[in-house]
Design an enzyme around this catalytic site. Structure first.
Site, PDB file in Angstrom:
ATOM      1  N   PRO A 111       0.815  -1.219   0.000  1.00 13.44           N
ATOM      2  CA  PRO A 111       0.000   0.000   0.000  1.00 13.44           C
ATOM      3  C   PRO A 111       0.849   1.270   0.000  1.00 13.44           C
ATOM      4  O   PRO A 111       0.418   2.296  -0.527  1.00 13.44           O
ATOM      5  CB  PRO A 111      -0.797  -0.103   1.297  1.00 13.44           C
ATOM      6  CG  PRO A 111      -0.767  -1.531   1.682  1.00 13.44           C
ATOM      7  CD  PRO A 111       0.501  -2.099   1.135  1.00 13.44           C
ATOM      8  N   LYS A 163      -3.505  -5.981 -10.264  1.00 17.48           N
ATOM      9  CA  LYS A 163      -3.530  -5.395 -11.610  1.00 17.48           C
ATOM     10  C   LYS A 163      -2.408  -4.356 -11.645  1.00 17.48           C
ATOM     11  O   LYS A 163      -1.779  -4.093 -10.621  1.00 17.48           O
ATOM     12  CB  LYS A 163      -4.860  -4.707 -11.883  1.00 17.48           C
ATOM     13  CG  LYS A 163      -6.104  -5.616 -11.872  1.00 17.48           C
ATOM     14  CD  LYS A 163      -7.360  -4.789 -12.193  1.00 17.48           C
ATOM     15  CE  LYS A 163      -8.625  -5.657 -12.245  1.00 17.48           C
ATOM     16  NZ  LYS A 163      -9.823  -4.852 -12.613  1.00 17.48           N
ATOM     17  N   GLY A 164      -2.185  -3.756 -12.786  1.00 19.68           N
ATOM     18  CA  GLY A 164      -1.127  -2.742 -12.857  1.00 19.68           C
ATOM     19  C   GLY A 164      -1.573  -1.433 -12.229  1.00 19.68           C
ATOM     20  O   GLY A 164      -2.741  -1.067 -12.286  1.00 19.68           O
ATOM     21  N   GLU A 216       0.293   3.436 -14.212  1.00 12.68           N
ATOM     22  CA  GLU A 216      -0.124   4.502 -15.120  1.00 12.68           C
ATOM     23  C   GLU A 216      -1.571   4.953 -14.972  1.00 12.68           C
ATOM     24  O   GLU A 216      -1.924   6.050 -15.399  1.00 12.68           O
ATOM     25  CB  GLU A 216       0.154   4.063 -16.569  1.00 12.68           C
ATOM     26  CG  GLU A 216       1.641   4.015 -16.844  1.00 12.68           C
ATOM     27  CD  GLU A 216       2.007   3.133 -18.027  1.00 12.68           C
ATOM     28  OE1 GLU A 216       2.288   3.688 -19.097  1.00 12.68           O
ATOM     29  OE2 GLU A 216       2.023   1.899 -17.886  1.00 12.68           O
TER      30      GLU A 216
END
Ligand SMILES: Cc1cc2nc3c(=O)[nH]c(=O)nc-3n(C[C@H](O)[C@H](O)[C@H](O)COP(=O)(O)OP(=O)(O)OC[C@H]3O[C@@H](n4cnc5c(N)ncnc54)[C@H](O)[C@@H]3O)c2cc1C
Ligand code: SF4
Lengths: 703, 330
Positions: A593, A662-663, A666
């Protein structure tokens, strides 16, 4: 260690501090240029002052006469390269000038100052040819590329967009523009290359700042006529990259050519800030026409997104600007197109959410305009157009929690308390408004990744993979993944990354680095534990491979998010401030986190930057970027960034990878620029359709 | 970097003598502007005379109630000085609006006045520029004009002076103290910087080898209120698009005295004499302020790319004056 390792506290989800932090803060983490090398030489490039033409002659005499100069390279004496496939890397191989600032020579000298001075004494005479660096939507040379980056369809079309638009109750038909932008990472592009001396049999050594040693080596080794093992690349710490260090650049080749001339001596090259605006990649400008049609209840019937952007004449790169539009909203009639205009510019390349960042600025601005046309809450408009499955491929989503992001974001932001559309609040001289936008980012499947796990004599595990940490947190988060997968505490994991001698893997890019490396490490850990159990003998070793991603082709794989912004515009001067933003993301399970928050917050800051600051001004007469330094090319300062409230849904994605993640690299950027622009509209009544939104754009135009 | 000689001056006389001895000698103070230019190849002096350690870094009261600021006083020290903060708040504000902490800690009063334009073509040796290379042409005239002049420019150069500090100094009627081979002189700050005319190479009236030793600030009446407003593209660390320094003295609702200078609009800090004339004796009301601003900017001749500055300067000026009048009335 004897017996089974103690049961590890679950590492994933712990806000571990950066493992590389103390070394970085103390200046002990060596970046490429700081690697201790013996007896180095320094390189400074000579750059073309024309945008297109030929080098007629070069006079190096004066430069060579400067004490301390070892050699002056030009296309006449540079060593030859093995492949002409990529003209960006075809450095000093011919007399052709393909863009302003192209390397046409280089000086190697005993100090950087001498190299720089001597480079200024190299005289180059050019045969100038007509050049064109200006993107126009109706450019006569405009063409349709075969695909867009990395391998998406160029165009898609479903149904009858024109018919649906003609019948729609409400429509939007607007053109949005984004300018040329540069990555401007804090650490410049640097590389240090040592060609082996006559007496030694070692490999060519390269200390480099890049996004992935494996992909860089894959291109450079054959170009330099080397076997892969003959090129060793070391890149443990990188000070930002944003896409500009994903692929080899001309300075790699230039430095390698120079090093070849002085075997045994390391040659150091660091681009100057100014050179980074001509030799380190950029984002194409875009001209985007977006048309939306909706029925009276706000259901989209038609979406069309037509993009014109540029590429270098000598190397095609087609940014996937309209691709996100294929996934965002349900609508029966839809199309997306991409057209390229070849210009005499340096090669554009991926940069901070390529495609999504500029494309979603346009789509999400248009959605805001549609909400206004319909008299509807823009949050509700988006929720109403949630698709059941991916609108174009028809595949089910692995997970899609956009509606929850929108609702939770609205709550956290206090969206319900906003003044009505078109009537921002006034606070003294400040015009106050709010805006929002949605975001998405694809989860890229990748191939070809391996990791090695070895038991160390002290009972610890060494985990080896040629991954990279661009300052993003890989050292920490990948250690955590390995610890969980090996069922050992994170302290018992020795992660080794950033070196081409390690098992090869993918570079950091497409927000997929940690996913791919993590999946590989999990696979290796499983194999290791299967083979050696949890009490392995010292030296026990396994190499694991990235398994095929079985979700690909069966599911639509995407991250989602919602961004909200409050904007204050000075009614006197047009100056813009963004005191607070809220972002809520559907990014699967978060591994760390602390580093994740930084990534998302940094992403939103980049989106803010796109909205208000970033623009590379290209002078059409010369073909160069006029404002090419940190004083001229603005990014936000601390004073420009207000409160950013970042959170995520606790929703693991069970299908994309074994971590459930997940990514996150961006998606923070995507949507933010539109949220800010939409808030500017709310505050002022001025709809700005081309970023950056600078004070002069609003001055005296607000209601 | 071209090899050069370096001399650390021991006192003012030594500095001037050494600098005068070579036609291309240059003083080095904080180096925040000059060193950049050496690297970029914008200038290549054969001798640097380092004046950064000369003992002219004091801030002293003058007999007439004004203040003498040594040329070596760092921007951050000047901004933090109690007298400056109390008596010349617009000067403190202007200093703090400039550059960054790190730069202000190095930058000196003398160097700040003599910093050169940030015109992007001036700073790039690959593009023509009359200021850098007389006769080569002005790239900005048909180029990127967003940061260029709207007042007092010429067909040879449309650059602006970038200093924030110099703007309140111009409004204050400060005097620049100089020492040269032929002795000392004082030049009013408003006459220190030049307009480009047909000699854009010269930023100021400084003769070769002349050293700035101090800047004298005259006393302001205690009832005067002053402010500095800088309009810029981001909240910090950006040069002014336009800026306004204004000092206003109002009694019984009438403007008794007013001093105004504009930054970012001309080749020098622009003393707004027309606006001042219009205002003296006028009612301290927004309508008067607007009329004054319009009078000053009537002569503006912007390029298409800098046209917004006329509106921006006018609105900022009206707003600053209105704010000062309201403050005084409170
Ligand atoms: C990134 C950046 C942002 C900036 N932003 C701002 C801004 O927002 N606002 C602003 O006002 N400024 C800004 N500056 C400019 C800064 O204020 C100047 O660089 C600084 O004031 C120059 O002072 P210095 O002492 O370092 O001068 P130097 O660089 O040492 O010298 C500058 C010139 O003055 C001459 N000189 C110095 N002292 C004397 C003297 N005593 N007598 C005669 N000649 C002398 C030198 O020969 C040289 O030509 C910025 C600078 C940078 C690099
Ligand atoms: S405006 Fe002045 S400084 Fe800028 S290019 Fe023209 S002559 Fe040079």
């Amino acid at each position: 260690m004897t017996g089974t390792p103690p049961p590890a506290p679950a590492e994933s989800g712990r806000p571990r501090e950066r493992l590389d932090g103390p070394a970085k803060v103390a200046g002990r983490a060596p970046y490429a240029y700081e690697q201790p090398v013996e007896d180095p030489l320094f390189l400074f490039p000579v750059r073309s002052t024309i945008a297109r033409g030929r080098v007629r002659w070069v006079d190096t005499e004066e430069a060579e006469a400067v004490p301390g100069v070892v050699a002056v390279l030009t296309h006449l004496n540079a060593p030859r390269l093995a492949s002409r496939d990529d003209l960006e890397l075809w450095v000093l191989q011919d007399d052709e000038v393909r863009h302003h600032g192209q390397f046409v020579g280089a000086v190697i000298a005993g100090t950087p100052e001498v190299a720089r001075h001597a480079a200024s004494l190299v005289k180059v005479e050019y045969q100038r040819e007509w050049h064109d660096v200006v993107l126009r939507a109706d450019h006569p040379e405009r063409y349709r590329p075969d695909h867009v980056n990395p391998s998406f369809d160029t165009d898609t079309s479903h149904g009858d967009v024109d018919g649906a638009l003609a019948d729609a109750a409400a429509t939007v038909d607007q053109t949005y523009r984004t300018p040329v932008q540069h990555h401007v990472p804090m650490e410049p592009h640097t590389t240090v290359v040592r060609w082996p001396g006559a007496a030694d049999l070692g490999a060519v050594a390269m200390y480099d700042s890049n996004q992935g040693v494996s992909p860089i080596r894959k291109v450079l080794a054959p170009l330099l006529d080397l076997d892969p093992e003959q090129l060793w690349i070391h890149s443990p710490h990188v000070g930002g990259a944003f896409g500009s260090k994903a692929s080899p650049k001309a300075h790699h080749v230039l430095t390698a050519l120079a090093a070849r001339l002085v075997p045994g001596r390391p040659v150091k090259c660091a681009l100057t800030r100014q050179q980074m605006f001509g030799n380190a990649g950029h984002r194409t400008p875009t001209i985007q026409r977006v048309r939306l049609g909706a029925d009276r209840r706000g259901r989209l019937t038609a979406i069309a997104h037509d993009v014109v952007e540029h590429t270098a004449r000598f190397k095609e790169f087609a940014e996937q600007t309209a691709v996100a539009t294929r996934t965002m909203y349900a609508a029966e009639h839809r199309r997306t197109t991409h057209r390229l205009v070849p210009l005499d510019v340096p090669a554009p390349v991926i940069m901070r959410a390529p495609g999504e960042a500029p494309g979603m600025f346009a789509l999400e601005s248009a959605m805001d305009e549609l909400a206004v046309a319909l008299g509807m809450d823009p949050v509700e408009l988006r929720i109403r157009n949630e698709p059941d499955a991916d609108p174009e491929s028809g595949l089910p989503f692995s997970t899609r929690h956009l509606a929850r992001c929108l609702r939770e974001g609205a709550t956290r932001f206090g969206w319900a308390d906003r003044p009505p559309a078109g009537q921002g609040r006034r606070d003294g001289d400040w015009l106050v408004g709010v805006g929002m936008a949605a975001s998405t980012y694809p989860l890229f499947p990748q191939q070809g990744s391996r990791a090695r796990i070895r038991a160390l004599p002290d009972g610890r595990r060494q985990v080896e993979i040629a991954a990279s940490d661009l300052g993003t947190g890989t050292w920490t988060a990948l250690t955590q993944i390995a610890a969980d997968a090996l069922a050992v505490p994170a302290e018992a994991v020795d992660l080794v990354i950033g070196d081409s001698a390690l098992p090869a893997t993918v570079g950091a890019g497409g927000s997929s680095g940690l996913s791919i490396w993590g999946t590989t490490v999990v696979a290796a850990a499983r194999a290791f534990r299967d083979r050696h159990g949890d009490d392995p003998p010292a030296g026990a070793e396994v190499v694991g491979e990235l398994p095929e991603n079985t979700a690909v082709g069966r599911y639509a794989l995407h991250a989602f998010g919602a961004q909200f912004a409050e904007v204050r515009v000075d009614a006197v001067t047009g100056e813009i401030r963004v005191p607070r933003m809220v972002g809520v993301f559907d990014v699967g399970r978060v591994i760390n986190p602390r580093t994740a928050r930084s990534q998302l917050m940094g992403g939103m800051t980049m989106g803010l930057s796109m909205a208000l600051h970033e623009e590379s001004v290209v002078d059409p007469r010369f073909g160069h970027v006029v404002n090419g330094d940190y004083a001229g090319y603005h990014i936000p300062t601390n004073a420009d960034v207000g409160d950013i409230d970042v959170s995520w849904l606790d929703e693991p994605d069970p299908l994309y990878n074994p971590m459930g993640s997940k990514g996150i690299g961006e998606i923070g950027i995507v949507g933010t620029a539109a949220a800010v622009a939409n808030a500017v509209w709310h505050a002022t009544g001025v709809r700005v359709r081309d970023v950056p939104i600078t004070p002069d754009r609003l001055l005296g135009r607000h209601r | 970097m071209i090899p050069f000689d370096y001399h650390r001056a021991t006192d003012v006389e030594d500095a001037v003598r050494t600098a005068t001895s070579r036609p291309d000698a240059t003083y080095l103070a904080g180096g925040t502007n000059l060193v950049d230019h050496l690297r970029l190849g914008i200038t290549s002096p054969s001798l640097l005379v380092d004046v950064s350690r000369l003992p002219f870094d004091d801030i002293d009261p003058l007999p007439d109630g004004g203040v003498r600021v040594g040329a070596g006083v760092r921007n951050s020290d000047l901004a933090a000085h109690p007298t400056i903060r109390r008596d010349y708040p617009m000067l403190a504000a202007a200093l703090l609006a400039g550059a960054s902490w790190q730069l202000r800690n190095l930058a000196t009063t003398g160097g700040n006045l003599l910093q050169r334009t940030r015109c992007a073509y001036f700073q790039n040796p690959a593009t023509p520029c009359n200021k850098r290379e007389p006769g080569s042409g002005c790239s900005a005239l048909a180029g990127w004009q967003r940061h260029h002049a709207i007042l007092g420019a010429s067909e040879h150069c449309v650059a602006v002076h970038p200093s924030d500090m110099a703007v309140p100094l111009a409004a204050l009627d400060a005097t620049v103290r100089l020492t040269g081979a032929h002795g000392d002189r004082g030049v009013p700050l408003t006459a220190f910087h030049r307009l480009p005319g047909d000699e854009p190479r010269r930023d100021t009236v400084l003769e070769h080898g002349e050293l700035i030793t101090a800047v004298d600030l005259p006393r302001l009446p205690p009832t005067t209120r002053s402010a500095y407003r800088k309009v810029r593209d981001r909240a910090s660390y950006a040069f002014a698009l336009v800026s306004v320094a204004a000092a206003l003295t109002v009694t019984d609702g009438v403007v008794r005295d007013v001093r105004i200078a504009l930054g970012g609009v001309a080749h020098k800090p622009w003393r707004a004499t027309r606006a001042e004339e219009t205002l003296r004796g006028a009612d301290a009301r927004p309508a008067s302020f607007r009329a004054a601003a319009e009078a000053e900017l009537a002569e503006a001749e912007p390029l298409p790319g800098s046209a917004f500055k006329t509106t921006m300067a006018r609105e900022a000026l009206v707003s600053v004056l209105t704010g000062l009048a309201e403050e005084g009335a409170r």
